[in-house]
Design an enzyme around this catalytic site. Structure first.
Site: not given
Length: 318
Positions: A155, A218, A254
């Site tokens: 991430d 995300k 996400k």
């Protein structure tokens, strides 16, 4: 995880003509929140689906091998066995989607999951998380080290300065380098939407991150003052839809930060189903970044099975 997004050359013409209608976005977000009417057995099934999409996360300064091990064990058995048995789901392999930790804790998580004979992936934040304000060389090295230690998902955080000042070429180049450093690991790009200023900027940053090869986009690090909100999600998933229509490549989504209740997780699933369709209702293309959400979902499942609510201390801690 989904098939890799190969990315595409930076299309500045597409990025520059983006305009977002704020009022329409807010109205749509309100509609989605009023939609959730799942009851009884359907609600329990949706909650179990939410569990399978959670990236169970610990990103604290006091993380130790002990609490990372506990997190990994919870990820492999996220709902009490007796509750799953009551729903005839005990042998369906219900686990969370992944565990998410800092780079320095990746080796601990990999070791714990291996000892438990689990193939659950370990995700690691990287690239100077959460601010992304370290040198590019350091950020790239952090990605490589996390992958070396066994992280299967990375991430990364984008450089918000580049997005805020409209330096889309520079942002694209950086994210491409992160993608290369990830190797075989899947890459999720954190936009830190609370620091991007406008919905138009959020949409543009989403597009550029996907063009550079992000497998997921995300919302947040969870450390900003504004994290995952429904209006921002509408903007990001519309960008995912447009990217898919133009390239044929499916990119995951996400939301992360501030998602704490079972009710919220149902709204997120509803949003994905209505905006992107059933294919985005699996951990291949949808993740919920959360640390305390699982405890509330388990309480709601307990209520579904027994007709009463459990005290939090009755639930194994996440």
């Amino acid at each position: 995880m989904s098939a890799r997004n190969p990315g595409m050359p930076l299309d500045l013409a597409w990025v520059s003509k983006v305009r977002v209608n704020t009022q329409a976005v807010l109205k749509r977000a309100q509609q989605i929140q009023g939609r959730n009417k799942n009851k009884k057995q359907w609600q329990a099934a949706w909650l179990l689906r939410a569990v399978t999409c959670i990236d169970l996360t610990t990103l604290a300064g006091d993380d130790t091998p002990g609490n990372v091990h506990r997190l990994c064990m919870k990820a492999t058995q996220p709902v009490r066995y007796d509750l799953l048995k009551s729903m005839d789901m005990q042998d369906k392999g219900v686990t969370t989607a992944a565990v998410c930790v800092y780079p320095s804790r990746v080796a601990d998580a990999v070791k714990s999951l291996k000892a438990a004979n689990s193939s659950l992936p370990v995700a690691s934040v990287a690239t100077g998380f959460p601010a992304g304000q370290t040198s590019l060389k350091t950020r790239l090295e952090e990605v490589r080290m996390a992958v070396e230690d066994g992280a299967m998902e990375i991430d990364i955080v984008i450089n918000r300065t580049l997005a805020l000042t409209g330096q889309w070429e520079a942002m694209y180049e950086e994210v491409c380098q992160f993608r290369e450093a990830c190797g075989e690991a899947h890459m999720k790009s954190i936009l830190a939407i609370g620091e991007l200023g406008t919905y138009t900027n959020v949409y543009k940053a989403s597009l550029v991150a996907m063009m550079a090869g992000s497998d997921f986009i995300k919302t947040s690090t969870g450390k900003e003052s504004v994290n995952a909100t429904y209006p921002v999600a509408i903007v990001m998933v519309r960008a995912i839809r447009d990217y898919f229509l133009k390239t044929g490549h499916k990119v995951g989504f996400k939301p992360a930060g501030g998602i704490r209740t079972a009710k919220e997780s149902l709204v997120w699933l509803t949003l994905m189903k209505e905006e992107l369709g059933d294919e985005w209702l699996s951990p291949r293309l949808f993740r919920l970044g959360a640390s305390s959400l699982l405890a509330d979902i388990e309480r709601q499942i307990y209520h579904h099975v027994t007709g009463r609510y459990a005290a939090y201390h009755q639930m194994p801690m996440a």
